[in-house]
Design an enzyme around this catalytic site. Structure first.
Site: not given
Length: 280
Positions: A187, A234, A246
């Site tokens: 990510c 994240h 993502h």
């Protein structure tokens, strides 16, 4: 290169045995050295937390790496473009060269001549910096002697202007912890590549990105294209209303997902709510 006052080991070029000279008096070390500037000579090279350890990030071809120590086949040092520290296989590093162009395609193949029918001899990934020896129409000859399609290169000073558009180039890329390439990406690696291609400084890990990038949206502000959505551990990029792009372990790929659904799913999985939405 500098280290933060907290001496976060991820960005502090010191391992106890050796430290960068500028850290003398700030961190304890057996030796303080200026180091030797090298560059990544492979398509990608893993940065690991310790020799034979787990991947934490990657260098791309042409990335500069300040080597402070070499032992047991590994070089300890610091990546120049983001300050990330760790160990890299020494055989994947070479002499630093001046770059003239960078790879602006998700991946490009290396050919031994200016002919697409020849057998390829490797590849380079998006963001890699290369030295072009000569250009003849559709082909560029690199200083290494290999050829790549000229359309896959941009002059080193040329940058893009849409981080979300850059991230979209990696749609479907397999998820890979610590990855930074079309072969596999995570990510924060996706966000960093997108920002780097647009000439924006960006740290490597999502917690660093949340702490250092942009401003947090206020209550009532709607996310817009290019905004970053953070959770604990994240991050994703907003592409349009209620749409997140993502690299994530749920899809094990870089994927689009409705933002509200992603937030509900991540919270249900026990990873908590959105911690911030930042605009850079």
């Amino acid at each position: 290169m500098t280290a933060p006052s907290s001496h976060d080991p991820r960005v502090t070029p010191a391992n106890g045995r050796v430290a960068a000279s500028f850290l003398k008096g700030e961190v304890n070390s057996q030796n303080y050295v200026d180091g030797d500037m090298m560059q990544c000579a492979a398509a990608a090279a893993d940065i690991v937390g310790k020799p034979e350890g787990r991947r934490t990030s990657q260098l791309l071809y042409g990335d500069l790496f300040l080597v402070l120590e070499e032992r047991s086949g590994y070089a300890f040092g610091q990546s120049v473009h983001d300050g990330y520290c760790g160990y890299v296989r020494a055989d994947l590093l070479g002499a630093a060269q001046d770059a003239t162009h960078w790879v602006a395609a998700p991946q490009t193949h290396l050919y031994p001549g200016a002919n697409m029918k020849l057998m390829t001899q490797g590849a380079l990934y998006f963001g890699s910096e290369v030295s072009v020896h000569s250009t003849d129409g559709a082909w560029s000859k690199l200083a290494t002697g290999m050829f790549v399609p000229s359309t896959h290169l941009l002059p080193v000073a040329t940058r893009l202007d849409d981080t979300a558009g850059v991230a979209d180039l990696f749609l479907g890329t397999p998820y890979l912890w610590g990855g930074s390439t079309r072969y596999g990406i995570d990510c924060s690696g996706l966000v960093q590549l997108a920002f780097r291609a647009c000439g924006l400084e960006c740290p490597r890990d999502s917690d660093m990105q949340e702490a250092e990038l942009g401003r947090a949206l206020e209550s009532g502000e709607d996310p817009q294209r290019g905004d970053l959505v953070f959770w604990k551990g994240h991050v994703g990029i907003v592409t349009k209303a209620n749409t997140l792009l993502h690299a994530n372990a749920f899809h094990m790929a870089t994927a689009y997902e409705p933002l509200d659904e992603a937030a509900a799913r991540i919270a249900k999985a026990g990873n908590g709510p959105v911690t911030s939405i930042k605009r850079v």
